[in-house]
Scaffold this motif. Structure first.
Motif, mmCIF file in Angstrom:
data_model
loop_
_atom_site.group_PDB
_atom_site.id
_atom_site.type_symbol
_atom_site.label_atom_id
_atom_site.label_comp_id
_atom_site.label_asym_id
_atom_site.label_seq_id
_atom_site.Cartn_x
_atom_site.Cartn_y
_atom_site.Cartn_z
ATOM 1 N N HIS A 25 1.037 -1.423 -0.311
ATOM 2 C CA HIS A 25 0.155 -0.113 0.186
ATOM 3 C C HIS A 25 0.733 1.727 0.323
ATOM 4 O O HIS A 25 0.613 1.650 -0.992
ATOM 5 C CB HIS A 25 -0.920 -0.052 1.387
ATOM 6 C CG HIS A 25 -2.256 1.539 1.153
ATOM 7 N ND1 HIS A 25 -2.610 1.369 0.003
ATOM 8 C CD2 HIS A 25 -2.277 1.916 1.953
ATOM 9 C CE1 HIS A 25 -3.372 2.794 0.427
ATOM 10 N NE2 HIS A 25 -2.760 3.112 2.023
ATOM 11 N N VAL A 26 2.137 1.336 1.035
ATOM 12 C CA VAL A 26 2.941 2.350 0.715
ATOM 13 C C VAL A 26 3.389 1.956 -0.421
ATOM 14 O O VAL A 26 3.253 3.902 -1.167
ATOM 15 C CB VAL A 26 3.362 2.288 1.585
ATOM 16 C CG1 VAL A 26 5.111 3.439 1.667
ATOM 17 C CG2 VAL A 26 3.557 2.066 3.656
ATOM 18 N N SER A 27 3.823 1.200 -1.341
ATOM 19 C CA SER A 27 4.281 2.231 -2.201
ATOM 20 C C SER A 27 2.869 1.935 -3.573
ATOM 21 O O SER A 27 3.925 3.052 -4.510
ATOM 22 C CB SER A 27 4.860 0.407 -2.522
ATOM 23 O OG SER A 27 5.369 0.204 -4.384
ATOM 24 N N PHE A 28 1.842 1.584 -3.551
ATOM 25 C CA PHE A 28 1.121 2.382 -4.487
ATOM 26 C C PHE A 28 1.107 3.817 -3.959
ATOM 27 O O PHE A 28 0.374 4.562 -4.952
ATOM 28 C CB PHE A 28 -0.173 1.486 -3.956
ATOM 29 C CG PHE A 28 -0.446 -0.058 -5.116
ATOM 30 C CD1 PHE A 28 0.857 -0.432 -5.008
ATOM 31 C CD2 PHE A 28 -1.142 -0.618 -4.864
ATOM 32 C CE1 PHE A 28 0.827 -1.270 -6.057
ATOM 33 C CE2 PHE A 28 -1.775 -1.611 -5.913
ATOM 34 C CZ PHE A 28 -0.355 -2.318 -6.117
ATOM 35 N N VAL A 29 0.544 4.438 -2.509
ATOM 36 C CA VAL A 29 0.641 5.885 -2.348
ATOM 37 C C VAL A 29 1.598 6.016 -2.796
ATOM 38 O O VAL A 29 1.050 7.620 -3.806
ATOM 39 C CB VAL A 29 0.505 5.808 -0.953
ATOM 40 C CG1 VAL A 29 0.696 7.129 -0.370
ATOM 41 C CG2 VAL A 29 -0.574 4.852 -0.202
ATOM 42 N N GLU A 30 3.118 6.079 -3.368
ATOM 43 C CA GLU A 30 3.507 6.788 -3.276
ATOM 44 C C GLU A 30 3.938 6.828 -5.122
ATOM 45 O O GLU A 30 5.203 8.058 -5.596
ATOM 46 C CB GLU A 30 5.334 5.888 -3.360
ATOM 47 C CG GLU A 30 5.522 6.281 -1.601
ATOM 48 C CD GLU A 30 7.044 5.807 -1.056
ATOM 49 O OE1 GLU A 30 7.486 6.052 0.230
ATOM 50 O OE2 GLU A 30 7.643 4.789 -1.582
ATOM 51 N N THR A 31 3.677 6.083 -5.255
ATOM 52 C CA THR A 31 3.492 5.380 -7.183
ATOM 53 C C THR A 31 2.567 6.210 -7.431
ATOM 54 O O THR A 31 2.081 6.689 -8.804
ATOM 55 C CB THR A 31 3.859 4.233 -7.995
ATOM 56 O OG1 THR A 31 2.450 3.812 -7.375
ATOM 57 C CG2 THR A 31 5.792 4.181 -7.193
ATOM 58 N N GLY A 32 1.053 6.996 -6.929
ATOM 59 C CA GLY A 32 0.318 7.737 -7.535
ATOM 60 C C GLY A 32 -0.672 6.427 -7.604
ATOM 61 O O GLY A 32 -1.729 6.665 -8.106
ATOM 62 N N ARG A 33 -0.703 5.071 -8.065
ATOM 63 C CA ARG A 33 -1.275 4.241 -8.302
ATOM 64 C C ARG A 33 -2.496 4.414 -6.745
ATOM 65 O O ARG A 33 -3.208 3.314 -7.345
ATOM 66 C CB ARG A 33 -0.675 3.136 -8.177
ATOM 67 C CG ARG A 33 0.061 2.970 -9.346
ATOM 68 C CD ARG A 33 1.305 1.224 -8.986
ATOM 69 N NE ARG A 33 -0.526 0.501 -9.848
ATOM 70 C CZ ARG A 33 0.552 -0.732 -9.465
ATOM 71 N NH1 ARG A 33 1.308 -1.380 -8.958
ATOM 72 N NH2 ARG A 33 -0.404 -1.565 -9.677
ATOM 73 N N SER A 34 -2.747 4.613 -6.565
ATOM 74 C CA SER A 34 -3.754 4.693 -4.698
ATOM 75 C C SER A 34 -3.195 5.821 -4.300
ATOM 76 O O SER A 34 -2.590 6.451 -3.179
ATOM 77 C CB SER A 34 -3.174 3.383 -3.942
ATOM 78 O OG SER A 34 -4.358 3.626 -2.377
ATOM 79 N N ARG A 35 -5.657 6.304 -4.134
ATOM 80 C CA ARG A 35 -4.524 7.583 -3.363
ATOM 81 C C ARG A 35 -5.385 7.110 -1.738
ATOM 82 O O ARG A 35 -6.092 6.628 -1.519
ATOM 83 C CB ARG A 35 -6.253 8.419 -3.793
ATOM 84 C CG ARG A 35 -6.042 9.396 -3.106
ATOM 85 C CD ARG A 35 -7.409 10.638 -3.472
ATOM 86 N NE ARG A 35 -7.496 11.903 -2.905
ATOM 87 C CZ ARG A 35 -8.540 12.141 -2.427
ATOM 88 N NH1 ARG A 35 -9.656 10.832 -1.927
ATOM 89 N NH2 ARG A 35 -9.125 13.382 -2.080
ATOM 90 N N PRO A 36 -4.783 8.281 -0.671
ATOM 91 C CA PRO A 36 -4.069 7.168 1.041
ATOM 92 C C PRO A 36 -5.394 8.713 1.097
ATOM 93 O O PRO A 36 -5.878 8.964 0.592
ATOM 94 C CB PRO A 36 -3.193 7.897 0.680
ATOM 95 C CG PRO A 36 -2.332 10.173 0.249
ATOM 96 C CD PRO A 36 -2.882 8.764 -0.925
ATOM 97 N N SER A 37 -6.256 7.604 2.553
ATOM 98 C CA SER A 37 -7.493 8.632 3.099
ATOM 99 C C SER A 37 -6.179 9.888 3.799
ATOM 100 O O SER A 37 -5.248 9.791 3.860
ATOM 101 C CB SER A 37 -7.594 7.691 3.900
ATOM 102 O OG SER A 37 -6.836 7.710 4.922
#
Length: 272
Positions: free
Chosen positions: A44-56
């Motif tokens: 999840h941290v990786s997805f947040v950093e790459t923009g693949r996931s928008r963090p709450s």
């Protein structure tokens, strides 16, 4: 010194992912370690950093907390993620901060006759007691015009610098302190101040306290001349715990403890 790249004082137009990655890399923490601290997953941290996931919003704040991101920059992270800033920035003279302002004024006055002052993130002095004003006797008016800056006052060749007996040591301590703050806050304003004061010439007359002073100090002292006497102080800096306002988060209270009996006696005779 090599400066790490950092964001300016204004909010970045980068997404929250690259900003979080920059903070994590600056702290020297792996994605897995950050995930464990924040009760998340490395994926999840990786997805947040790459923009693949928008963090709450909650996740942004949780990651920022475990990365020890300053309060001001937490607002920038929230904005980059598309959320409203969480932390206000109340002017220090606002009635809402009466308790804070009156409290720090009572604190530094109660510390007299020892010197004490309060400064902000740019090292601008916001309050000082009589002990500090005593040390500033004779400093040119040009350096005393608001906003007073503690680094300029101390290191400028027309300020306190010529009076500090162990200037090279004390100067090194202050510049290292500023470098740590630049790494923490990533402030362009702070870096400009650092470059200014680091370029000030160092007076030739500078002794070596290790060879000339027999007092066994327990911390690096500032040894400063005042009216023909050499006074010795060690400093301590305090900040507020868990501040919820940018202004309060960036305040620091610095107190100067007399480092030998002669300094104690002189201070009490001068400021009873």
């Amino acid at each position: 010194m090599t400066m790490l790249p950092f964001a300016a004082d204004t909010p970045s137009d980068q997404g929250v992912g690259p900003l979080l990655r920059a903070w994590r890399e600056q702290r020297g923490i792996s994605q897995l370690e950050l995930a464990l601290r924040a009760d998340s997953s490395a994926r999840h941290v990786s997805f947040v950093e790459t923009g693949r996931s928008r963090p709450s919003e909650e996740m942004v704040l949780r990651l920022a907390e475990h990365l020890d991101v300053p309060v001001r920059e937490r607002n920038a992270l929230l904005l980059a993620a598309g959320y409203a800033p969480r932390f206000g920035q109340t002017p220090l003279d606002d009635p809402a901060l009466d308790v804070v302002r009156e409290g720090i004024e009572r604190l530094i006055q109660g510390y007299e006759p020892c010197p004490a002052l309060v400064f902000d993130a740019s090292y601008h002095v916001v309050a000082a007691n009589r002990g500090i004003m005593m040390l500033l006797d004779g400093v040119p008016e040009s350096l005393l015009r608001p906003p007073l800056n503690t680094m300029r006052l101390t290191l400028h060749p027309e300020g306190l610098a010529p009076r500090i007996r162990n200037l090279r040591q004390w100067r090194g301590h202050l510049l290292e302190q500023m470098r740590r703050q630049i790494a923490l806050r990533r402030s362009e304003t702070l870096r400009e101040l650092y470059e200014e004061v680091a370029a000030y010439p160092v007076p030739e007359a500078d002794d070596d306290p290790a060879e000339t002073d027999p007092v066994p100090y327990f911390a690096l002292p500032m040894r400063i001349e005042h009216e023909g006497r050499t006074l010795s102080f060690v400093s301590s800096t305090a900040t507020f715990n868990t501040p919820m306002d940018v202004t309060v988060a960036e305040l620091a209270i610095e107190t100067f403890l007399p480092a030998d009996p002669a300094t104690v006696k002189y201070l009490h005779s001068l400021l009873p």
